[in-house]
Motif scaffolding. Sequence first.
Motif, PDB file in Angstrom:
ATOM      1  N   UNK A 140       0.855  -1.180   0.000  1.00  0.00           N
ATOM      2  CA  UNK A 140       0.000   0.000   0.000  1.00  0.00           C
ATOM      3  C   UNK A 140       0.895   1.234   0.000  1.00  0.00           C
ATOM      4  N   UNK A 141       0.281   2.404  -0.119  1.00  0.00           N
ATOM      5  CA  UNK A 141       1.063   3.642  -0.064  1.00  0.00           C
ATOM      6  C   UNK A 141       1.761   3.761   1.290  1.00  0.00           C
ATOM      7  N   UNK A 142       1.071   3.360   2.359  1.00  0.00           N
ATOM      8  CA  UNK A 142       1.682   3.432   3.690  1.00  0.00           C
ATOM      9  C   UNK A 142       2.891   2.502   3.765  1.00  0.00           C
ATOM     10  N   UNK A 143       2.787   1.308   3.227  1.00  0.00           N
ATOM     11  CA  UNK A 143       3.905   0.363   3.249  1.00  0.00           C
ATOM     12  C   UNK A 143       5.105   0.907   2.485  1.00  0.00           C
ATOM     13  N   UNK A 144       4.861   1.580   1.366  1.00  0.00           N
ATOM     14  CA  UNK A 144       5.958   2.188   0.614  1.00  0.00           C
ATOM     15  C   UNK A 144       6.635   3.277   1.437  1.00  0.00           C
ATOM     16  N   UNK A 145       5.836   4.081   2.123  1.00  0.00           N
ATOM     17  CA  UNK A 145       6.409   5.122   2.976  1.00  0.00           C
ATOM     18  C   UNK A 145       7.260   4.493   4.072  1.00  0.00           C
ATOM     19  N   UNK A 146       6.772   3.400   4.667  1.00  0.00           N
ATOM     20  CA  UNK A 146       7.507   2.726   5.734  1.00  0.00           C
ATOM     21  C   UNK A 146       8.819   2.148   5.227  1.00  0.00           C
TER      22      UNK A 146
END
Length: 260
Positions: A140-146
Amino acid sequence: MKTLFSRWELLSFSSMVIINSFFPVSAQACTPMEFTRAAEANQVDRVTECLGILPVDTRDAYGHTPLMRAAAQASLEALAVLLVAQPELHLQDAEYETALHKAVKSGASQPVKAILVEIVRKKTPRESRRLEIKNRSGYTAFALAAANGYVESARLLYRAQAKPHTEDNVGNTPLFWAAYHGHLPMVEFILSLEGIVLDHRGQFMRTPLMGAAQNGHREVVVRLLARGADRSLRDSNGKTAEDLADAEDPSYGSVFRESL
């Protein structure tokens, strides 16, 4: 939950393009590739011309929309023009990535915020689901940020109600990838959120602690141990986090022994 954007912020991106309605540019031929390249290069006048000729969600030869290309390069003025034209935010390219994925990968929080403004403004369950769209790897976008250590983007996504614990295609969570890549500030941010499973087992039955240990990220290991990560767990090969640390650097196991 804290309000994501002020009323002023919800209007600011639209106001950036009002001038174009007073000073329209003459239309010229525009191909899909020219459209996306103009968006990428932040050429606002050319993007505005192309919008008068082609649909906002036109795809180029690579399957990218102008919004995706503008987001990927953090071309904020072009992004604002395109968002005013009401593009579909759920469209995906060949890697199943949306404009929001591209915005996160740009490394800048501004394009992430610009797209989230539109998602929050619409306030529908359908738009909220845009936050959980996964790319080909299941990120997800959050996982990419992480995974990339982009804390401000992760913070914006969380405030917009993105889920911080969604598993990817192999079962790893954002916390695992933040630990695996040694992003201590991101690890600390994720640990501060509700619903996080500290010892979640992903691919090869490995936990975030194991991910940090196998790559020699001592500070992350120390932080996870202090938080209560279980050092006794074993992966699918029977290895503990300390075993993985020793394989990386025989002297590294002292981190575990000193934390006892």
